[in-house]
Enzyme design. Structure first.
Site: not given
Length: 253
Positions: A67, A159, A163
């Site tokens: 997890d 985004y 990145k």
């Protein structure tokens, strides 16, 4: 440790449901060398399906699920540390990330959550992984970046920015780990046809997850520390990166 012919025998995937990571593990499993695959991600039907798929490829006794939520920064060391305590990891694939529906969400909290997942969470995970790989004295850390890191566009400003940060950190981490026996492979794919990009018009030079996986496996032990998929994206992005701002802003991208 690597087996007698230099193939990795253990892999840790951060972002268990990543189609690129799954395709990469499939290629490594096909070589018959994998003895341990750790799939770290949030529990749920999607992760369970990947665990079942990988177990069919590498053997049911070879796969374990952990997890892991990249947004839970404080738990990162507690979650990933025991993975290394249980045995050396030859290859780590950092493959988690989100693509927001809007290039720049109006809700600042939504924008910040993207940053937390794509950059802050990735930095925390790579910090732990880098330390543990250095301690064991070997390993390859594969970081799935993006060509968007080269120059964020208005169509992917948030985004692309995350990145760009991840790419810069991974590149610097590679220099930090030089001489330790640990290498970092930064992967910059263009448009990849995955669930994350479903519904979007494929950009030129679009590829599938297996195309990226093939490039990753081919360069795990090669001299390249940054690769582009497809390779033609490198000159394309070089041109875009060096365009004057006034010209770049007029492009329909």
């Amino acid at each position: 440790m690597l087996n007698a012919v230099g193939q990795p025998s253990s892999v840790l995937v951060l972002g268990a449901t990543s189609e690129i990571a799954t395709a990469t593990v499939a290629r490594l499993a096909a070589a018959g060398s994998l003895r341990r695959v750790v799939l770290a991600g949030r529990p749920g039907p999607s992760r369970a399906a990947v665990v079942e798929h990988v177990a069919a490829l590498a053997g049911p006794d070879s796969v374990e699920a952990v997890d892991f939520d990249a947004r839970d920064i404080e738990a990162t060391a507690d979650v990933l540390g025991p993975v290394f305590d249980a045995g050396d990891i030859d290859v780590v694939i950092l493959a988690f990330g989100v693509l927001p529906a809007d290039a720049l969400p109006e809700d600042p909290a939504a924008a910040a959550e993207v940053v937390t997942t794509n950059f802050t969470g990735a930095v925390a995970a790579l910090t732990v992984v880098g330390q543990r790989c250095r301690r064991q004295g070997h390993g390859t850390i594969v970081v799935l970046s993006s060509v968007a890191a080269e120059r964020p566009r208005r169509s992917n400003v948030l985004y692309g920015a995350t990145k760009a940060g991840l790419d810069a950190f991974a590149t610097g981490l590679a220099d930090t780990l030089r001489g330790s026996g640990v290498s970092v492979l930064v992967v910059r794919p263009g448009f990849v046809r995955t669930r994350m990009t479903a519904g979007l018009d494929p950009a030129p030079l679009a590829v599938g997850p297996d195309d990226v996986a093939a490039a990753v496996v081919a360069h795990l032990r090669g001299p390249s520390r940054t690769i582009w998929v497809p390779g033609a994206m490198r000159p394309v992005m070089s041109v875009l990166r060096h365009l004057p701002g006034a010209v770049f802003r007029r492009l329909p991208i």
